[in-house]
Design a protein around this motif. Structure first.
Motif, PDB file in Angstrom:
ATOM      1  N   LEU A   1     110.445  -4.232  72.489  1.00 24.40           N
ATOM      2  CA  LEU A   1     109.263  -3.387  72.333  1.00 24.40           C
ATOM      3  C   LEU A   1     109.081  -2.501  73.563  1.00 24.40           C
ATOM      4  O   LEU A   1     108.741  -1.322  73.441  1.00 24.40           O
ATOM      5  CB  LEU A   1     108.010  -4.241  72.084  1.00 24.40           C
TER       6      LEU A   1
ATOM      7  N   ALA B   1     111.489   0.257  73.095  1.00 23.51           N
ATOM      8  CA  ALA B   1     111.009   1.153  72.039  1.00 23.51           C
ATOM      9  C   ALA B   1     109.910   2.073  72.565  1.00 23.51           C
ATOM     10  O   ALA B   1     109.866   3.266  72.239  1.00 23.51           O
ATOM     11  CB  ALA B   1     110.499   0.348  70.844  1.00 23.51           C
ATOM     12  N   ILE B   2     109.036   1.537  73.393  1.00 24.82           N
ATOM     13  CA  ILE B   2     107.968   2.341  73.990  1.00 24.82           C
ATOM     14  C   ILE B   2     108.549   3.416  74.893  1.00 24.82           C
ATOM     15  O   ILE B   2     108.140   4.586  74.836  1.00 24.82           O
ATOM     16  CB  ILE B   2     106.972   1.443  74.751  1.00 24.82           C
TER      17      ILE B   2
ATOM     18  N   GLU C   1     109.950   6.148  72.784  1.00 25.68           N
ATOM     19  CA  GLU C   1     108.879   6.960  72.200  1.00 25.68           C
ATOM     20  C   GLU C   1     108.308   7.924  73.236  1.00 25.68           C
ATOM     21  O   GLU C   1     108.066   9.093  72.946  1.00 25.68           O
ATOM     22  CB  GLU C   1     107.779   6.054  71.643  1.00 25.68           C
TER      23      GLU C   1
ATOM     24  N   SER D   1     113.522   4.535  68.786  1.00 24.27           N
ATOM     25  CA  SER D   1     112.247   3.831  68.861  1.00 24.27           C
ATOM     26  C   SER D   1     111.847   3.233  67.514  1.00 24.27           C
ATOM     27  O   SER D   1     111.476   2.057  67.426  1.00 24.27           O
ATOM     28  CB  SER D   1     111.154   4.781  69.368  1.00 24.27           C
TER      29      SER D   1
ATOM     30  N   ASN E   1     111.502  -0.707  66.468  1.00 19.28           N
ATOM     31  CA  ASN E   1     110.237  -1.215  65.922  1.00 19.28           C
ATOM     32  C   ASN E   1     110.451  -1.942  64.602  1.00 19.28           C
ATOM     33  O   ASN E   1     109.811  -2.963  64.334  1.00 19.28           O
ATOM     34  CB  ASN E   1     109.229  -0.076  65.733  1.00 19.28           C
TER      35      ASN E   1
ATOM     36  N   TYR F   1     102.682  -2.088  66.369  1.00 19.18           N
ATOM     37  CA  TYR F   1     102.235  -0.697  66.326  1.00 19.18           C
ATOM     38  C   TYR F   1     101.105  -0.447  67.312  1.00 19.18           C
ATOM     39  O   TYR F   1     101.061   0.590  67.973  1.00 19.18           O
ATOM     40  CB  TYR F   1     101.813  -0.280  64.911  1.00 19.18           C
TER      41      TYR F   1
ATOM     42  N   TRP G   1     102.744  -0.477  70.841  1.00 22.04           N
ATOM     43  CA  TRP G   1     103.658   0.670  70.934  1.00 22.04           C
ATOM     44  C   TRP G   1     102.880   1.972  71.091  1.00 22.04           C
ATOM     45  O   TRP G   1     103.158   2.767  71.985  1.00 22.04           O
ATOM     46  CB  TRP G   1     104.538   0.699  69.685  1.00 22.04           C
TER      47      TRP G   1
END
Length: 118
Positions: free
Chosen positions: A15, A18-19, A22, A51, A55, A68, A71
């Motif tokens: 995560l 992924a952040i 993003e 990303s 997720n 979500y 994130w």
């Protein structure tokens, strides 16, 4: 073929990645200057693709509301800070208080992910 379920620690680490992807994608939007610069324009889709892919894997372990929420919240805070420090956007009092509220919300979601399901 289904991917194996991630451990809690693996999911949180992914995560984080992924952040970062993003935030890189959102920053690329600013650098693309309305799709007039090729490399940042292409990187928007690369970073967001990574990303969203991460997720999709993480949601199986941490759940949609946590993934979500964290994130988008952490991504919003980091993007706002990049805007303030790198792009020299104004750091108004209301902006800083709002960032603080987002941080509090993310901390609450993180804490909720540690509680046993009811």
């Amino acid at each position: 073929m289904a991917l194996p379920l991630l451990t809690h620690s693996q999911a949180w680490a992914l995560l984080g990645l992924a952040i970062l992807m993003e935030v890189a994608g959102t920053t690329s939007m600013r650098l693309a200057e309305g799709f007039t610069r090729l490399t940042p324009s292409v990187m928007i889709f690369v970073f967001y693709g990574i990303s969203f892919g991460l997720n999709t894997m993480i949601i199986r372990t941490l759940g949609l509301s946590v993934v979500y929420g964290v994130w988008s919240g952490v991504g919003t805070v980091l993007t706002a800070l990049i805007g303030i420090y790198y792009f020299k956007e104004p750091a108004t009092a209301i902006k800083m208080v709002s960032i603080g509220f987002i941080v509090i919300g993310v901390m609450g979601l993180h804490s909720a992910s540690r509680l046993p399901a009811a």
